[in-house]
Design a protein around this motif. Structure first.
Motif, PDB file in Angstrom:
ATOM      1  N   GLU A 290       0.829  -1.201   0.000  1.00 38.09           N
ATOM      2  CA  GLU A 290       0.000   0.000   0.000  1.00 38.09           C
ATOM      3  C   GLU A 290       0.866   1.255   0.000  1.00 38.09           C
ATOM      4  O   GLU A 290       1.849   1.352   0.739  1.00 38.09           O
ATOM      5  CB  GLU A 290      -0.922   0.002   1.219  1.00 38.09           C
ATOM      6  CG  GLU A 290      -1.868   1.190   1.257  1.00 38.09           C
ATOM      7  CD  GLU A 290      -2.829   1.151   2.427  1.00 38.09           C
ATOM      8  OE1 GLU A 290      -2.891   2.142   3.181  1.00 38.09           O
ATOM      9  OE2 GLU A 290      -3.514   0.100   2.585  1.00 38.09           O
ATOM     10  N   SER A 291       0.497   2.209  -0.830  1.00 41.23           N
ATOM     11  CA  SER A 291       1.258   3.450  -0.918  1.00 41.23           C
ATOM     12  C   SER A 291       0.316   4.618  -1.179  1.00 41.23           C
ATOM     13  O   SER A 291      -0.814   4.436  -1.628  1.00 41.23           O
ATOM     14  CB  SER A 291       2.305   3.370  -2.044  1.00 41.23           C
ATOM     15  OG  SER A 291       1.678   3.171  -3.301  1.00 41.23           O
TER      16      SER A 291
ATOM     17  N   THR B  57       4.468   5.341 -11.493  1.00 37.03           N
ATOM     18  CA  THR B  57       5.530   4.657 -10.760  1.00 37.03           C
ATOM     19  C   THR B  57       6.310   3.776 -11.716  1.00 37.03           C
ATOM     20  O   THR B  57       5.757   3.231 -12.681  1.00 37.03           O
ATOM     21  CB  THR B  57       4.967   3.795  -9.616  1.00 37.03           C
ATOM     22  OG1 THR B  57       6.050   3.176  -8.900  1.00 37.03           O
ATOM     23  CG2 THR B  57       4.040   2.704 -10.115  1.00 37.03           C
TER      24      THR B  57
ATOM     25  N   THR C 177       6.623   1.785  -4.930  1.00 31.65           N
ATOM     26  CA  THR C 177       7.462   2.238  -3.816  1.00 31.65           C
ATOM     27  C   THR C 177       7.504   3.758  -3.769  1.00 31.65           C
ATOM     28  O   THR C 177       7.484   4.365  -2.697  1.00 31.65           O
ATOM     29  CB  THR C 177       8.889   1.674  -3.954  1.00 31.65           C
ATOM     30  OG1 THR C 177       8.833   0.243  -3.969  1.00 31.65           O
ATOM     31  CG2 THR C 177       9.769   2.128  -2.796  1.00 31.65           C
ATOM     32  N   SER C 178       7.532   4.380  -4.932  1.00 32.50           N
ATOM     33  CA  SER C 178       7.478   5.841  -5.016  1.00 32.50           C
ATOM     34  C   SER C 178       6.680   6.221  -6.257  1.00 32.50           C
ATOM     35  O   SER C 178       6.533   5.421  -7.200  1.00 32.50           O
ATOM     36  CB  SER C 178       8.884   6.447  -5.075  1.00 32.50           C
ATOM     37  OG  SER C 178       9.591   5.981  -6.223  1.00 32.50           O
ATOM     38  N   TRP C 179       6.166   7.459  -6.260  1.00 30.95           N
ATOM     39  CA  TRP C 179       5.360   7.963  -7.359  1.00 30.95           C
ATOM     40  C   TRP C 179       5.905   9.296  -7.834  1.00 30.95           C
ATOM     41  O   TRP C 179       6.452  10.076  -7.044  1.00 30.95           O
ATOM     42  CB  TRP C 179       3.898   8.114  -6.923  1.00 30.95           C
ATOM     43  CG  TRP C 179       3.250   6.799  -6.628  1.00 30.95           C
ATOM     44  CD1 TRP C 179       3.267   6.114  -5.444  1.00 30.95           C
ATOM     45  CD2 TRP C 179       2.536   5.982  -7.546  1.00 30.95           C
ATOM     46  NE1 TRP C 179       2.601   4.922  -5.562  1.00 30.95           N
ATOM     47  CE2 TRP C 179       2.123   4.808  -6.840  1.00 30.95           C
ATOM     48  CE3 TRP C 179       2.163   6.111  -8.886  1.00 30.95           C
ATOM     49  CZ2 TRP C 179       1.393   3.796  -7.437  1.00 30.95           C
ATOM     50  CZ3 TRP C 179       1.422   5.104  -9.483  1.00 30.95           C
ATOM     51  CH2 TRP C 179       1.039   3.956  -8.762  1.00 30.95           C
TER      52      TRP C 179
ATOM     53  N   LYS D 293      -4.730   6.420  -2.947  1.00 34.53           N
ATOM     54  CA  LYS D 293      -3.938   5.287  -2.487  1.00 34.53           C
ATOM     55  C   LYS D 293      -3.910   4.178  -3.538  1.00 34.53           C
ATOM     56  O   LYS D 293      -4.834   4.025  -4.322  1.00 34.53           O
ATOM     57  CB  LYS D 293      -4.499   4.729  -1.180  1.00 34.53           C
ATOM     58  CG  LYS D 293      -4.144   5.533   0.055  1.00 34.53           C
ATOM     59  CD  LYS D 293      -4.517   4.772   1.333  1.00 34.53           C
ATOM     60  CE  LYS D 293      -3.975   5.458   2.572  1.00 34.53           C
ATOM     61  NZ  LYS D 293      -4.247   4.651   3.791  1.00 34.53           N
TER      62      LYS D 293
END
Length: 391
Positions: free
Chosen positions: A47-48, A105, A110-112, A382
């Motif tokens: 989840e990010s 991503t 992991t990052s956007w 999210k």
């Protein structure tokens, strides 16, 4: 394991209570080693947060969509609330149809990337919705335009399209001919798109729509430029369908299943409304809308798809307050499995959407494996991964 072996080599009898204790320890060790954690057991991971906007208190990040091009690459789009400088009335409260943004991503969420603008709001135009579709190495975005003078986001006065050939990193305008009517109550008036388009074959595309008077049906195209509106589903019920999703039927691969959000006439019905084509997916002839007692709907948009293995997946709000999302799976030839929790975050703002987990969309990046996007608290977008491949 070494402890047990060492004790066994002593050849001395164990007291009964010691033997029982060691047995309990062995069971606990096996449980800890074998049992997955809660997230793994539920098939949910990674989840990010794509983007956060707490400033506009319920009129910020809303109704997202997502396309994945691989396990590590995905792009998310959403609508952002208006900014005060485009409002026709000085000092008026902002609302949730402003401009369309996107983020991508390249490392599995992991990052956007920093959000960029896909469609800009102006004093003349604002944007009501955006829907994504991927085919042939290109991603298409379909956007519904309205006016900031219309606080409800209606009527829709244009539908435009954009295309990306680099996995959603950059976008260009493309031609589009949609059957949109500007005549009130006419077919095509307030034409809205909320579900994933499908490619049924070479030069054969369909997309679910809903429009004025809550009519639902499909659009048909052979070139992704020119779209034809097909006949709407007849609705003999008092309940009102909307925000439909479209899949190939498990029961007949030549027919399409339309699954719609249900706004019940009595306020008590909690099931989706469904209809099936009867003309080999052409969308001119449908069964009447009926309630599907196995597919929940609590008067909020749900996601419904058929994965590459033929399983149905639906992600939906578990109650009308939109505070949590569940998901259910129906394997081919079997009944629906028991619902499982997907998301239930605490309130982060004091807006009308405090604590919402709502408006999910998803895309399959590998057999039975999905990127899922949703709006959380109307202040964040999210994303998480959902694995149903073993169900």
């Amino acid at each position: 394991m070494a402890l047990v072996t060492e004790q066994r080599s002593s050849r001395r009898p164990r007291p009964a209570h010691l033997a029982a204790l060691l047995g309990l320890v062995a069971v606990l060790l096996v449980t800890l080693l074998v049992a997955p954690d809660r997230a793994s057991a539920a098939g949910i991971s990674g989840e990010s947060v794509v983007h956060t906007n707490r400033v506009t208190e319920g009129d910020g990040t809303r109704v997202p969509d997502i396309i994945s091009t691989s396990e590590t690459n995905a792009v998310v789009v959403w609508r952002e609330g208006t900014t005060a400088n485009v409002l026709p009335d000085v000092g008026a409260k902002v609302f949730d149809h402003g401009y369309i943004r996107y983020s991508y991503t390249t490392n599995g969420g992991t990052s956007w990337s920093r959000p960029q603008t896909l469609a800009q709001e102006t004093s003349e135009y604002s944007w009501h919705y955006v829907t994504l579709f991927e085919t042939g190495g290109a991603i298409y975005a379909y956007l519904g335009r309205t006016s900031p003078a219309n606080r409800t986001g209606l009527p829709i006065n244009a539908i435009v399209a954009k295309k990306s050939t680099d996995e959603g990193h950059t976008w260009q305008d493309v031609a589009l001919n949609m059957p949109l009517s500007l005549v009130q109550d006419a077919p095509g008036y307030n034409l809205a798109l909320a579900g994933r388009p499908l490619q049924l074959g070479v030069n054969r595309y369909v997309m679910p729509y809903w429009e004025t008077k809550r009519r639902n049906g499909l659009l048909y195209s052979t070139d992704l430029v020119n779209w034809e509106r097909r006949a709407p589903v007849n609705n003999p019920l008092a309940d009102q369908p909307g925000e439909p999703q479209l899949v190939v039927s498990q029961d007949d691969p030549d027919e399409l299943l339309l699954v719609a959000r249900n706004t019940p006439a009595t306020g008590t019905t909690s099931f989706a409304m469904t209809a099936t084509t009867t003309d080999e997916g052409e969308g001119n002839n449908w069964t009447d809308f009926q309630l599907s007692t196995t597919v929940p709907s609590n008067d909020s948009k749900g996601y419904f798809t058929k994965d590459s293995a033929g399983r149905y997946l639906t992600i939906y709000n578990s109650a009308k307050n939109r505070l949590a999302l569940n998901y259910k799976v129906k394997p081919v030839g079997k009944s629906w499995l028991t619902a499982k929790p997907f998301a239930d975050g605490p309130a982060d703002t004091t807006s009308d959407g405090s604590g919402w987990d709502a408006y999910p969309m998803a895309d399959e990046y590998a057999p039975g494996k999905f990127y899922v996007v949703w709006e959380y608290d109307t202040s964040r977008i999210k994303v998480a991964k959902l694995d149903i491949s073993d169900l």
